[in-house]
Design a protein around this motif. Structure first.
Motif, PDB file in Angstrom:
ATOM      1  N   ASP A   1      -7.362   1.366  -0.700  1.00 39.50           N
ATOM      2  CA  ASP A   1      -6.163   0.896  -0.017  1.00 39.50           C
ATOM      3  C   ASP A   1      -6.569   0.181   1.261  1.00 39.50           C
ATOM      4  O   ASP A   1      -7.529   0.568   1.926  1.00 39.50           O
ATOM      5  CB  ASP A   1      -5.246   2.070   0.336  1.00 39.50           C
ATOM      6  N   GLU A   2      -5.857  -0.864   1.580  1.00 42.11           N
ATOM      7  CA  GLU A   2      -6.133  -1.595   2.806  1.00 42.11           C
ATOM      8  C   GLU A   2      -5.611  -0.805   3.999  1.00 42.11           C
ATOM      9  O   GLU A   2      -4.571  -0.147   3.924  1.00 42.11           O
ATOM     10  CB  GLU A   2      -5.465  -2.970   2.760  1.00 42.11           C
ATOM     11  N   VAL A   3      -6.320  -0.905   5.116  1.00 39.64           N
ATOM     12  CA  VAL A   3      -5.876  -0.266   6.345  1.00 39.64           C
ATOM     13  C   VAL A   3      -4.796  -1.151   6.953  1.00 39.64           C
ATOM     14  O   VAL A   3      -4.995  -2.345   7.153  1.00 39.64           O
ATOM     15  CB  VAL A   3      -7.047  -0.092   7.331  1.00 39.64           C
ATOM     16  N   PRO A   4      -3.617  -0.590   7.231  1.00 36.85           N
ATOM     17  CA  PRO A   4      -2.562  -1.420   7.803  1.00 36.85           C
ATOM     18  C   PRO A   4      -2.940  -1.909   9.200  1.00 36.85           C
ATOM     19  O   PRO A   4      -3.515  -1.174   9.989  1.00 36.85           O
ATOM     20  CB  PRO A   4      -1.350  -0.489   7.867  1.00 36.85           C
ATOM     21  N   ARG A   5      -2.641  -3.160   9.469  1.00 34.20           N
ATOM     22  CA  ARG A   5      -2.917  -3.751  10.781  1.00 34.20           C
ATOM     23  C   ARG A   5      -1.616  -3.797  11.571  1.00 34.20           C
ATOM     24  O   ARG A   5      -0.554  -4.085  11.019  1.00 34.20           O
ATOM     25  CB  ARG A   5      -3.472  -5.167  10.634  1.00 34.20           C
TER      26      ARG A   5
ATOM     27  N   GLU B   1      -9.174   1.992  -6.765  1.00 36.52           N
ATOM     28  CA  GLU B   1      -9.052   0.833  -5.898  1.00 36.52           C
ATOM     29  C   GLU B   1      -8.829   1.314  -4.466  1.00 36.52           C
ATOM     30  O   GLU B   1      -8.007   2.195  -4.236  1.00 36.52           O
ATOM     31  CB  GLU B   1      -7.873  -0.043  -6.323  1.00 36.52           C
TER      32      GLU B   1
ATOM     33  N   SER C   1      -3.565   6.172  -4.733  1.00 43.61           N
ATOM     34  CA  SER C   1      -4.405   5.019  -5.026  1.00 43.61           C
ATOM     35  C   SER C   1      -4.308   4.672  -6.516  1.00 43.61           C
ATOM     36  O   SER C   1      -3.881   5.479  -7.336  1.00 43.61           O
ATOM     37  CB  SER C   1      -5.853   5.299  -4.635  1.00 43.61           C
TER      38      SER C   1
END
Length: 118
Positions: free
Chosen positions: A71-75, A69, A93
Protein backbone atom coordinates in the motif's frame (compact mmCIF):
# COMPACT_ATOMS: atom_id res chain seq x y z
CA UNK A 1 37.25 -7.88 82.43
CA UNK A 2 40.25 -8.88 80.43
CA UNK A 3 40.81 -9.07 76.70
CA UNK A 4 40.38 -12.85 76.50
CA UNK A 5 36.88 -12.75 77.96
CA UNK A 6 35.76 -9.95 75.62
CA UNK A 7 37.19 -11.89 72.67
CA UNK A 8 35.25 -15.00 73.69
CA UNK A 9 32.08 -12.94 74.20
CA UNK A 10 32.45 -11.32 70.75
CA UNK A 11 32.90 -14.72 69.10
CA UNK A 12 29.85 -16.03 70.94
CA UNK A 13 27.74 -13.04 69.88
CA UNK A 14 28.89 -13.49 66.29
CA UNK A 15 27.98 -17.16 66.38
CA UNK A 16 24.55 -16.42 67.84
CA UNK A 17 23.96 -13.69 65.25
CA UNK A 18 24.89 -16.02 62.38
CA UNK A 19 22.63 -18.72 63.81
CA UNK A 20 19.72 -16.29 64.05
CA UNK A 21 20.34 -15.06 60.47
CA UNK A 22 20.38 -18.66 59.24
CA UNK A 23 17.08 -19.38 61.00
CA UNK A 24 15.55 -16.26 59.41
CA UNK A 25 16.66 -17.38 55.93
CA UNK A 26 15.24 -20.87 56.50
CA UNK A 27 11.95 -19.39 57.73
CA UNK A 28 11.73 -17.17 54.64
CA UNK A 29 12.36 -20.14 52.34
CA UNK A 30 9.68 -22.22 54.07
CA UNK A 31 7.23 -19.29 53.84
CA UNK A 32 7.96 -18.82 50.13
CA UNK A 33 7.41 -22.53 49.52
CA UNK A 34 4.09 -22.42 51.41
CA UNK A 35 2.89 -19.38 49.43
CA UNK A 36 3.92 -21.00 46.14
CA UNK A 37 2.12 -24.25 46.89
CA UNK A 38 -1.00 -22.32 47.95
CA UNK A 39 -0.93 -20.37 44.67
CA UNK A 40 -0.40 -23.60 42.74
CA UNK A 41 -3.47 -25.17 44.37
CA UNK A 42 -5.61 -22.20 43.22
CA UNK A 43 -4.64 -22.67 39.55
CA UNK A 44 -6.91 -24.72 37.29
CA UNK A 45 -5.97 -28.32 36.72
CA UNK A 46 -4.24 -29.24 33.43
CA UNK A 47 -6.66 -30.32 30.69
CA UNK A 48 -7.65 -33.96 30.51
CA UNK A 49 -6.87 -35.93 27.31
CA UNK A 50 -10.44 -35.56 26.01
CA UNK A 51 -10.18 -31.76 26.45
CA UNK A 52 -7.03 -31.47 24.31
CA UNK A 53 -7.34 -29.84 20.85
CA UNK A 54 -7.83 -32.21 17.92
CA UNK A 55 -6.73 -32.07 14.29
CA UNK A 56 -9.39 -30.93 11.81
CA UNK A 57 -11.07 -33.70 9.82
CA UNK A 58 -9.09 -32.80 6.68
CA UNK A 59 -5.73 -33.16 8.43
CA UNK A 60 -3.24 -30.46 9.33
CA UNK A 61 -3.65 -27.09 7.68
CA UNK A 62 -0.93 -26.35 5.12
CA UNK A 63 1.11 -23.18 4.84
CA UNK A 64 0.04 -20.61 2.25
CA UNK A 65 2.70 -18.36 0.72
CA UNK A 66 1.70 -15.43 -1.41
CA UNK A 67 3.07 -12.04 -2.34
CA UNK A 68 0.98 -9.04 -1.37
CA UNK A 69 0.83 -5.68 -3.15
CA UNK A 70 2.25 -2.89 -1.00
CA UNK A 71 0.00 0.00 0.00
CA UNK A 72 1.20 3.49 -0.74
CA UNK A 73 1.92 5.78 2.19
CA UNK A 74 -0.57 8.64 2.10
CA UNK A 75 1.01 12.05 1.56
CA UNK A 76 -0.34 15.13 3.28
CA UNK A 77 0.42 18.24 5.29
CA UNK A 78 0.00 16.70 8.71
CA UNK A 79 1.88 13.82 10.27
CA UNK A 80 -0.16 10.59 10.40
CA UNK A 81 -0.13 8.10 13.25
CA UNK A 82 0.20 4.31 12.80
CA UNK A 83 -3.51 3.67 13.31
CA UNK A 84 -4.30 6.07 10.45
CA UNK A 85 -2.19 4.03 8.01
CA UNK A 86 -4.13 1.94 5.49
CA UNK A 87 -4.16 -1.80 5.99
CA UNK A 88 -4.82 -1.78 9.73
CA UNK A 89 -8.38 -2.99 9.83
CA UNK A 90 -9.85 -0.54 7.33
CA UNK A 91 -8.43 -1.72 3.99
CA UNK A 92 -6.67 -5.08 3.58
CA UNK A 93 -3.78 -5.44 1.15
CA UNK A 94 -4.35 -7.08 -2.23
CA UNK A 95 -2.76 -10.28 -3.55
CA UNK A 96 0.18 -9.55 -5.85
CA UNK A 97 0.80 -10.67 -9.39
CA UNK A 98 4.45 -11.71 -8.88
CA UNK A 99 4.99 -15.44 -8.62
CA UNK A 100 8.59 -15.59 -7.32
CA UNK A 101 10.19 -14.14 -4.24
CA UNK A 102 11.77 -10.71 -4.54
CA UNK A 103 15.57 -10.82 -4.52
CA UNK A 104 18.13 -8.12 -3.89
CA UNK A 105 20.20 -6.82 -6.78
CA UNK A 106 23.77 -8.07 -7.09
CA UNK A 107 26.17 -5.89 -5.13
CA UNK A 108 23.52 -4.63 -2.73
CA UNK A 109 22.67 -6.72 0.28
CA UNK A 110 20.01 -4.54 1.82
CA UNK A 111 21.64 -4.66 5.22
CA UNK A 112 24.68 -3.20 6.90
CA UNK A 113 27.80 -5.33 6.54
CA UNK A 114 26.17 -7.85 4.25
CA UNK A 115 28.60 -7.52 1.38
CA UNK A 116 28.48 -5.36 -1.65
CA UNK A 117 31.09 -3.19 -3.37
CA UNK A 118 31.89 -1.16 -0.25
Amino acid sequence: MDIASTDIAAKGALGIGLGVAGLVVVALLIGAFALGSRARRRQPAPPRPEEQPRLPPGGPVGEVRENREPDEVPRGDHRITPHEMPGHGNSPSRPGTATGRRRWDDGGSGSFGGGGQG
